[in-house]
Design a protein around this motif. Structure first.
Motif: not given
Length: 461
Positions: A321-325, A351-355, A361-362
């Motif tokens: 859910n945190k990834v999707e948000e 891996v999440l970019g543009n955080v 994620a931040y």
């Protein structure tokens, strides 16, 4: 989960099969265990330091004796790689040995000359029963970390472990007593949260230590403060690993990937935010994503796999859910990010970019193998972003200029533990703990031995 509120089941997260069913202890049964622990403490506190130290060494030897069965149980209950279970036991054996040796030094009486010509003695006296509330991610290490120090100090110890690793808690009690620890001095309380609050208030409990979430820490701190009892809190974090413009990018990418997925990414001091200076961002991103997307997940007893499952189904849902948000608020998935259609609570390395600020994620702790990739303008901006967090447990700096990295670590990085060009979990001879919302107090390094003692000042004319 059982429909009976007085019972619960432990579930193997790799297979989703039931391991065992347990009953919660009643309030009266829990109080009796606390009283028994207190009575055992009254004898234990009078034992010489040397005798306590010998039993701690014996605990280490007994852990080694039961290493295989304990490792299998840890992997079964919470899904860590079997190789990581072995490493955890080795660390705990080292803690027993170090504490036994260091405790003899730390707890010796100290003599001081007084200004009026008198003589002063500082005596470190145990305070009584210490209550530990511990999480599931390191089923052996978490209770060992506080209990061994407390036992060396002469205290009695209570353990409320996370319910999904109840088997590990009960097995630890067996090992302690097999090693020669007096009966009842270490007690496992299989209790719910309401009974736990009663334990904090119990007259025989003199100190409380918790490892867990920030909300849990706040709750326990308030309950303990209401009855004037000391607490030590080791809470969550979203540790920043900074890649500066003079870093060895290949080395940094490899270490950062391992630091993110260790223990299936479920570690308070795992690397979580990767803050990379603009001039090397694209190079790091390419190497880091390539490593992460090739991490394999599956049976944690298979040495060929890099990741086991998330410990519980609800925790995997929270992570996803945190990834999707984050994605809904502008982050991009560079690899992973989807729940696999397979048995077991697996989640791929992601891996999440543009955080950016405003995304979970931040600013939040993502407890699983999900990395947040953040671009910084320059080295100064990287440090600013690293400190832009309510947490402060661990962190890392990658730079080929070690003097510069050391200066940043000492004077600018607002966190409790910092790794330079490396990643580490815990060292018996180094302090462990954080600042800000990551808690307070220190364990290991000799510091934990004195967290729950009464430093008595005795003076003579």
């Amino acid at each position: 989960m059982s429909t009976d509120k007085n019972t619960f089941k432990t579930i193997n997260p790799a297979t989703e099969e039931t391991i065992a069913t347990y009953n919660y202890a009643s309030s009266d049964d829990a109080k009796k265990k606390v009283e028994d622990c207190h009575n055992a403490f009254l004898d234990w506190k009078l034992k010489p330091l040397e005798e306590r130290a010998e039993i701690l060494k014996s605990i280490g030897k007994t852990l080694e004796k039961h290493k295989e069965s304990y490792a299998q149980l840890m992997t079964q209950e919470m899904g860590k790689l079997l190789s990581h279970s072995y490493q955890e036991i080795d660390l705990c054996i080292s803690i027993c040995e170090y504490t036994a040796t260091e405790g003899l030094k730390q707890l010796q009486d100290q003599e001081r000359s007084l200004f009026d010509g008198g003589k002063g003695t500082i005596h470190y006296s145990p305070i009584g029963v210490v209550y530990g509330i511990q999480p599931w991610n390191f089923p052996l290490y978490q209770p060992i970390r506080y209990s061994i120090a407390s036992l060396m100090a002469g205290n009695g110890v209570l353990l409320k472990h996370a319910k999904n690793v109840t088997g590990c808690a009960l097995k630890l009690k067996e090992i302690y007593e097999e090693a020669g620890l007096p009966k009842n001095l270490f007690q496992v309380l299989v209790i719910n949260h309401s009974v736990s609050d009663d334990i904090i208030e119990n007259q025989y409990v003199k100190g409380v230590t918790l490892t867990g979430s920030t909300p849990a820490g706040k709750h326990v701190a308030v309950k303990a403060a209401e009855v004037i009892k000391k607490t030590v809190l080791e809470l969550g974090s979203n540790d920043a690993y900074i890649v500066l413009d003079d870093a060895d990018i290949s080395k940094a990418a490899k270490i950062c990937a391992n630091a993110r997925i260790y223990n299936n990414g479920q570690t308070c001091i795992a690397a979580k935010r990767f803050i990379v200076v603009d001039s090397v961002y694209d190079e790091f991103k390419k190497e880091f994503v390539n490593i992460m997307q090739n991490m394999s997940y599956g049976d944690p007893t298979n040495n060929d796999n890099d990741l086991g499952p998330i410990a519980r189904k609800d925790l995997r849902e929270q992570l996803h859910n945190k990834v999707e948000e984050s994605v809904e608020n502008g982050a991009e998935i560079l690899c992973g990010g989807k729940i696999p259609d397979t048995n077991g609570y697996y989640y791929p390395s992601t891996v999440l970019g543009n955080v950016t600020p405003g995304q979970p994620a931040y600013s939040q702790e993502l407890f699983g193998p999900v990395a947040s990739l953040i671009k910084a303008k320059d080295n100064t901006d990287a440090m600013r972003i690293a400190n832009d967090s309510k947490f402060g447990l661990g962190g890392g700096i990658f730079s080929e200029n070690e003097d510069k990295a050391m200066d940043l670590a000492k004077n600018y990085f607002d966190t409790g533990m910092i790794h330079i060009n490396s990643y580490g979990l815990a060292y018996p001879n180094m302090p462990f703990g954080g600042v800000k919302n990551s808690g307070y107090g220190r364990e290991h390094g000799g510091f934990g031995i004195k967290e729950f003692v009464n430093a008595k000042a005795i003076t003579q004319a």
